[in-house]
Design an enzyme around this catalytic site. Structure first.
Site, PDB file in Angstrom:
ATOM      1  N   GLU A  72       0.837  -1.205   0.000  1.00 51.51           N
ATOM      2  CA  GLU A  72       0.000   0.000   0.000  1.00 51.51           C
ATOM      3  C   GLU A  72       0.870   1.253   0.000  1.00 51.51           C
ATOM      4  OE1 GLU A  72      -2.955   2.213  -0.627  1.00 51.51           O
ATOM      5  OE2 GLU A  72      -3.588   0.170  -0.152  1.00 51.51           O
ATOM      6  N   GLU A  79       1.250   6.595  -6.916  1.00 52.43           N
ATOM      7  CA  GLU A  79       0.191   7.585  -7.158  1.00 52.43           C
ATOM      8  C   GLU A  79       0.710   9.012  -6.995  1.00 52.43           C
ATOM      9  OE1 GLU A  79      -3.074   6.595  -4.598  1.00 52.43           O
ATOM     10  OE2 GLU A  79      -3.743   4.967  -5.906  1.00 52.43           O
TER      11      GLU A  79
END
Length: 123
Positions: A72, A79
């Protein structure tokens, strides 16, 4: 930095690296998805104490929790990097973000299966 700098051990550089890593962990905990995964990790760790997991089961559980959270964090880094490069919609940017998110989903699903394998027999 030349080749010589890379081969020399430097305590100050080592401590700086740990500082950067610690800052990365602090930044990660600001992300909602990572907090969800961390909360789930705390929950299943508590369940591990309650159900008395073996050493091997603890190793599997801790590696699984660390894997989900690490993935994650990598997803978030991808991102943020894509957002840094472009603010406009680009198909390749979307693909990079979607692939990273998909990797987290695959590992999270595997983590659920691992959790079932570890905990269902304890009931």
């Amino acid at each position: 930095m030349d080749l010589k700098d890379n081969q020399t051990f430097n305590v100050k550089r080592l401590f700086s690296s740990f500082g950067f890593a610690g800052n990365g962990l602090k930044l990660a905990l600001l992300e909602p998805n990572i907090r969800v995964h961390a909360a789930a990790g705390i929950f299943v760790s508590a369940a591990g104490f309650i159900f008395g997991l073996t050493r091997l089961e603890w190793c599997v559980l801790l590696l699984t929790i660390a894997g989900v959270i690490t993935l994650e964090m990598m997803n978030t880094a991808i991102e943020k990097t894509v957002d840094l490069v472009t603010e406009e919609y680009r198909p390749l940017a979307k693909m990079a973000k979607d692939l990273a998110a998909g990797a987290v989903l695959v590992f999270a699903c595997a983590a659920i299966i691992i959790g079932c394998i570890l905990f269902i027999p304890k009931f």
